[in-house]
Write a protein that holds these residues in place. Structure first.
Motif, PDB file in Angstrom:
ATOM      1  N   PRO A   5       0.807  -1.227   0.000  1.00 19.75           N
ATOM      2  CA  PRO A   5       0.000   0.000   0.000  1.00 19.75           C
ATOM      3  C   PRO A   5       0.839   1.276   0.000  1.00 19.75           C
ATOM      4  N   HIS A   6       2.122   1.146   0.336  1.00 18.70           N
ATOM      5  CA  HIS A   6       2.988   2.318   0.398  1.00 18.70           C
ATOM      6  C   HIS A   6       3.768   2.536  -0.900  1.00 18.70           C
ATOM      7  N   SER A  88      -4.837   3.906  -3.208  1.00 18.67           N
ATOM      8  CA  SER A  88      -3.875   4.899  -2.712  1.00 18.67           C
ATOM      9  C   SER A  88      -3.663   6.094  -3.630  1.00 18.67           C
TER      10      SER A  88
END
Length: 235
Positions: A5-6, A88
């Motif tokens: 997710p980053h 995201s």
């Protein structure tokens, strides 16, 4: 390819992905595009010498692009964009291609660094506008409706700078993963993006049927047609 997710994914595509939809590439066609040397149809000098020939050439390229269809690789990139934008927003697609196959596959966060085949611009006003016409009559080449100057294809020709490099560099600086698809690694400044990415410790992955000329700059190379590799790359 596992994305957390980053992670922020920067994708660079080249002529190879469009070639899998049947569109000819300069590099892969014996040094010729439809029988023309690049110097005859894809440089500012060519435009100055023979704008009618340039327009005939790009009119044919418009016809070819309209006949082509997005392939599985285009759709795979559109799907990963949709997923990442929902999760995201960490996605950016930069293409060296001037066709609209990415858009027709569903890509939205997209930048054409070498211009768009279906846009034209006035040589004086410099403002691009949508244009899907075929300008093949030498006696009736398009002119600007505002100032009357000649209208040219909105294409970055050899010897000209790609569009909005500052935005491209900003996006690359934010990325954690650079995925390059179907490029020869020989056309700069696009080919230099992987070197900048490696200098910033960005993970660099290449997908294509053969190694690019800048293969040593990639941390991972996956050989194979993009239509076969990309649909399963993110699963």
């Amino acid at each position: 390819m596992l994305l957390t997710p980053h992670d922020r994914l920067f994708v660079l595509t080249g002529a190879g992905i469009s070639a899998e939809s049947g569109l000819a590439t300069f590099r892969g066609s014996g040094g010729l595009w439809d029988g023309h040397r690049v110097e005859e149809v894809a440089t500012p000098e060519a435009w100055e010498i023979n704008p009618a020939l340039v327009w005939r050439f790009y009119s044919q390229r418009r016809r070819d692009a309209l006949d082509a269809r997005p392939n599985a690789a285009h759709f795979a990139l559109a799907q990963i964009e949709q997923r990442l934008m929902q999760e995201s927003g960490n996605f950016y697609l930069c293409t060296q291609n001037v066709d609209d196959l990415h858009e027709r596959a569903g890509s939205h966060r997209l930048h054409h660094m070498h211009g768009s085949l279906f846009e034209s611009r006035c040589v004086r006003c410099e403002q691009p506008f949508p244009d899907r016409a075929f300008h093949e009559d030498a006696d009736c080449l398009p002119r600007c409706g505002i100032c009357g100057s000649h209208v040219r294809p909105h294409i970055v020709w050899f010897g000209e700078m790609p569009l909005d490099m500052d935005a491209i560099y900003r996006e690359l600086n934010l990325a954690t993963v650079l995925l390059v698809v179907g490029t020869s690694g020989s056309v700069y400044p696009a080919a230099g993006l992987v070197h900048l990415a490696r200098a910033r410790n960005i993970r660099t992955v290449y997908v294509g049927p053969e190694e690019p000329q800048n293969a040593d700059a990639f941390s991972e190379i996956v050989l194979g047609p993009a239509t076969q590799v990309l649909p399963s790359l993110f699963s």
